[in-house]
Design a protein around this motif. Structure first.
Motif, PDB file in Angstrom:
ATOM      1  N   GLU A  18       0.824  -1.215   0.000  1.00  0.00           N
ATOM      2  CA  GLU A  18       0.000   0.000   0.000  1.00  0.00           C
ATOM      3  C   GLU A  18       0.857   1.263   0.000  1.00  0.00           C
ATOM      4  N   ALA A  19       1.934   1.263   0.797  1.00  0.00           N
ATOM      5  CA  ALA A  19       2.825   2.433   0.858  1.00  0.00           C
ATOM      6  C   ALA A  19       3.481   2.677  -0.494  1.00  0.00           C
ATOM      7  N   TRP A  20       3.945   1.609  -1.142  1.00  0.00           N
ATOM      8  CA  TRP A  20       4.543   1.769  -2.476  1.00  0.00           C
ATOM      9  C   TRP A  20       3.518   2.302  -3.465  1.00  0.00           C
ATOM     10  N   ASN A  21       2.294   1.816  -3.397  1.00  0.00           N
ATOM     11  CA  ASN A  21       1.272   2.260  -4.344  1.00  0.00           C
ATOM     12  C   ASN A  21       0.866   3.717  -4.118  1.00  0.00           C
ATOM     13  N   ARG A  22       1.071   4.226  -2.919  1.00  0.00           N
ATOM     14  CA  ARG A  22       0.855   5.660  -2.633  1.00  0.00           C
ATOM     15  C   ARG A  22       2.101   6.472  -2.966  1.00  0.00           C
ATOM     16  N   HIS A  23       3.204   5.781  -3.259  1.00  0.00           N
ATOM     17  CA  HIS A  23       4.519   6.406  -3.485  1.00  0.00           C
ATOM     18  C   HIS A  23       4.963   7.150  -2.224  1.00  0.00           C
ATOM     19  N   ASP A  24       4.678   6.547  -1.080  1.00  0.00           N
ATOM     20  CA  ASP A  24       4.987   7.120   0.231  1.00  0.00           C
ATOM     21  C   ASP A  24       6.279   6.485   0.760  1.00  0.00           C
ATOM     22  N   VAL A  25       7.405   7.020   0.306  1.00  0.00           N
ATOM     23  CA  VAL A  25       8.707   6.455   0.675  1.00  0.00           C
ATOM     24  C   VAL A  25       8.921   6.514   2.186  1.00  0.00           C
ATOM     25  N   GLY A  26       8.415   7.549   2.830  1.00  0.00           N
ATOM     26  CA  GLY A  26       8.521   7.636   4.294  1.00  0.00           C
ATOM     27  C   GLY A  26       7.889   6.443   4.983  1.00  0.00           C
ATOM     28  N   ALA A  27       6.712   6.037   4.510  1.00  0.00           N
ATOM     29  CA  ALA A  27       6.034   4.873   5.090  1.00  0.00           C
ATOM     30  C   ALA A  27       6.763   3.580   4.740  1.00  0.00           C
ATOM     31  N   VAL A  28       7.359   3.517   3.550  1.00  0.00           N
ATOM     32  CA  VAL A  28       8.100   2.316   3.149  1.00  0.00           C
ATOM     33  C   VAL A  28       9.308   2.108   4.061  1.00  0.00           C
ATOM     34  N   ILE A  29      10.026   3.178   4.364  1.00  0.00           N
ATOM     35  CA  ILE A  29      11.254   3.006   5.163  1.00  0.00           C
ATOM     36  C   ILE A  29      11.015   3.056   6.673  1.00  0.00           C
ATOM     37  N   GLU A  30       9.813   3.438   7.099  1.00  0.00           N
ATOM     38  CA  GLU A  30       9.535   3.562   8.537  1.00  0.00           C
ATOM     39  C   GLU A  30       9.919   2.318   9.337  1.00  0.00           C
ATOM     40  N   PRO A  31       9.623   1.089   8.874  1.00  0.00           N
ATOM     41  CA  PRO A  31       9.972  -0.090   9.678  1.00  0.00           C
ATOM     42  C   PRO A  31      11.463  -0.425   9.720  1.00  0.00           C
ATOM     43  N   PHE A  32      12.267   0.210   8.857  1.00  0.00           N
ATOM     44  CA  PHE A  32      13.688  -0.137   8.776  1.00  0.00           C
ATOM     45  C   PHE A  32      14.475   0.378   9.974  1.00  0.00           C
ATOM     46  N   ALA A  33      15.414  -0.425  10.426  1.00  0.00           N
ATOM     47  CA  ALA A  33      16.371   0.003  11.439  1.00  0.00           C
ATOM     48  C   ALA A  33      17.323   1.012  10.800  1.00  0.00           C
ATOM     49  N   ALA A  34      17.916   1.862  11.597  1.00  0.00           N
ATOM     50  CA  ALA A  34      18.820   2.905  11.090  1.00  0.00           C
ATOM     51  C   ALA A  34      19.972   2.325  10.283  1.00  0.00           C
ATOM     52  N   ASP A  35      20.448   1.132  10.666  1.00  0.00           N
ATOM     53  CA  ASP A  35      21.608   0.530   9.989  1.00  0.00           C
ATOM     54  C   ASP A  35      21.216  -0.636   9.070  1.00  0.00           C
ATOM     55  N   ALA A  36      19.978  -0.642   8.599  1.00  0.00           N
ATOM     56  CA  ALA A  36      19.489  -1.713   7.736  1.00  0.00           C
ATOM     57  C   ALA A  36      20.300  -1.803   6.450  1.00  0.00           C
ATOM     58  N   VAL A  37      20.272  -2.987   5.866  1.00  0.00           N
ATOM     59  CA  VAL A  37      20.955  -3.250   4.599  1.00  0.00           C
ATOM     60  C   VAL A  37      19.909  -3.744   3.604  1.00  0.00           C
ATOM     61  N   PHE A  38      19.983  -3.213   2.387  1.00  0.00           N
ATOM     62  CA  PHE A  38      19.072  -3.625   1.324  1.00  0.00           C
ATOM     63  C   PHE A  38      19.906  -3.960   0.093  1.00  0.00           C
ATOM     64  N   VAL A  39      19.593  -5.101  -0.536  1.00  0.00           N
ATOM     65  CA  VAL A  39      20.339  -5.557  -1.705  1.00  0.00           C
ATOM     66  C   VAL A  39      19.372  -5.708  -2.876  1.00  0.00           C
ATOM     67  N   SER A  40      19.733  -5.096  -4.003  1.00  0.00           N
ATOM     68  CA  SER A  40      18.910  -5.182  -5.200  1.00  0.00           C
ATOM     69  C   SER A  40      19.762  -4.873  -6.420  1.00  0.00           C
ATOM     70  N   PRO A  41      19.635  -5.682  -7.469  1.00  0.00           N
ATOM     71  CA  PRO A  41      20.376  -5.349  -8.691  1.00  0.00           C
ATOM     72  C   PRO A  41      19.934  -4.005  -9.267  1.00  0.00           C
ATOM     73  N   ARG A  42      18.722  -3.587  -9.000  1.00  0.00           N
ATOM     74  CA  ARG A  42      18.240  -2.290  -9.493  1.00  0.00           C
ATOM     75  C   ARG A  42      18.910  -1.127  -8.781  1.00  0.00           C
ATOM     76  N   ALA A  43      19.307  -1.339  -7.541  1.00  0.00           N
ATOM     77  CA  ALA A  43      19.992  -0.265  -6.804  1.00  0.00           C
ATOM     78  C   ALA A  43      21.272   0.132  -7.517  1.00  0.00           C
ATOM     79  N   ALA A  44      21.950  -0.832  -8.100  1.00  0.00           N
ATOM     80  CA  ALA A  44      23.219  -0.543  -8.790  1.00  0.00           C
ATOM     81  C   ALA A  44      23.022   0.436  -9.939  1.00  0.00           C
ATOM     82  N   THR A  45      21.870   0.382 -10.609  1.00  0.00           N
ATOM     83  CA  THR A  45      21.632   1.296 -11.728  1.00  0.00           C
ATOM     84  C   THR A  45      21.362   2.719 -11.248  1.00  0.00           C
ATOM     85  N   VAL A  46      20.945   2.863  -9.996  1.00  0.00           N
ATOM     86  CA  VAL A  46      20.636   4.193  -9.456  1.00  0.00           C
ATOM     87  C   VAL A  46      21.778   4.740  -8.601  1.00  0.00           C
ATOM     88  N   THR A  47      22.382   3.853  -7.802  1.00  0.00           N
ATOM     89  CA  THR A  47      23.393   4.300  -6.835  1.00  0.00           C
ATOM     90  C   THR A  47      24.818   3.901  -7.198  1.00  0.00           C
TER      91      THR A  47
END
Length: 130
Positions: A18-47
């Motif tokens: 639901e958060a993604w469909n609202r494009h609410d990035v704040g709600a998407v990241i709210e559950p993440f810990a401050a030092d969380a790690v995310f892995v995605s091949p798509r991240a490489a194209t952006v970051t």
């Protein structure tokens, strides 16, 4: 120590979609810990790196990524929850930028916060029957 129930993990999967469909990035990241790690091949194209470390970096990545696909919509297919492991695997169909993909994300929690995420993408289904 906070442990998420199966119901909590299932609820996370639905609220995440639901958060993604609202494009609410704040709600998407709210559950993440401050030092969380995310892995995605798509991240490489952006970051420039497939691994994004830290909540602030995730926020910046997802804001930039959403700018490139303002028509992003996810449809939840299923959520596989492992209460003992504190994980949920969210299987969804992504519609963005004229493409339709099956995808899933593995999310691991510790103390009620998401500490790890990893995205997996299937073939482009745009021309195939879904």
């Amino acid at each position: 120590m906070t442990r998420l129930s199966r119901s909590d993990l299932e609820h996370h999967a639905t609220t995440w979609i639901e958060a993604w469909n609202r494009h609410d990035v704040g709600a998407v990241i709210e559950p993440f810990a401050a030092d969380a790690v995310f892995v995605s091949p798509r991240a490489a194209t952006v970051t420039g790196d497939a691994t994004v470390r830290g909540r602030d970096a995730l926020h910046a990545y997802w804001i930039k990524a959403l700018d490139a696909v303002p028509d992003l919509v996810f449809k939840l297919e299923s959520a596989v929850c492992d209460e003992a492991a504190q994980t949920v695997l969210v299987h969804y169909v992504s519609h963005a930028g004229g493409r339709t993909l099956r995808a899933c994300e593995l999310m691991r929690f510790e103390n009620g916060r998401q500490i790890y995420g990893e995205a997996f993408y299937g073939a482009d289904l745009t021309q195939a029957s879904v």
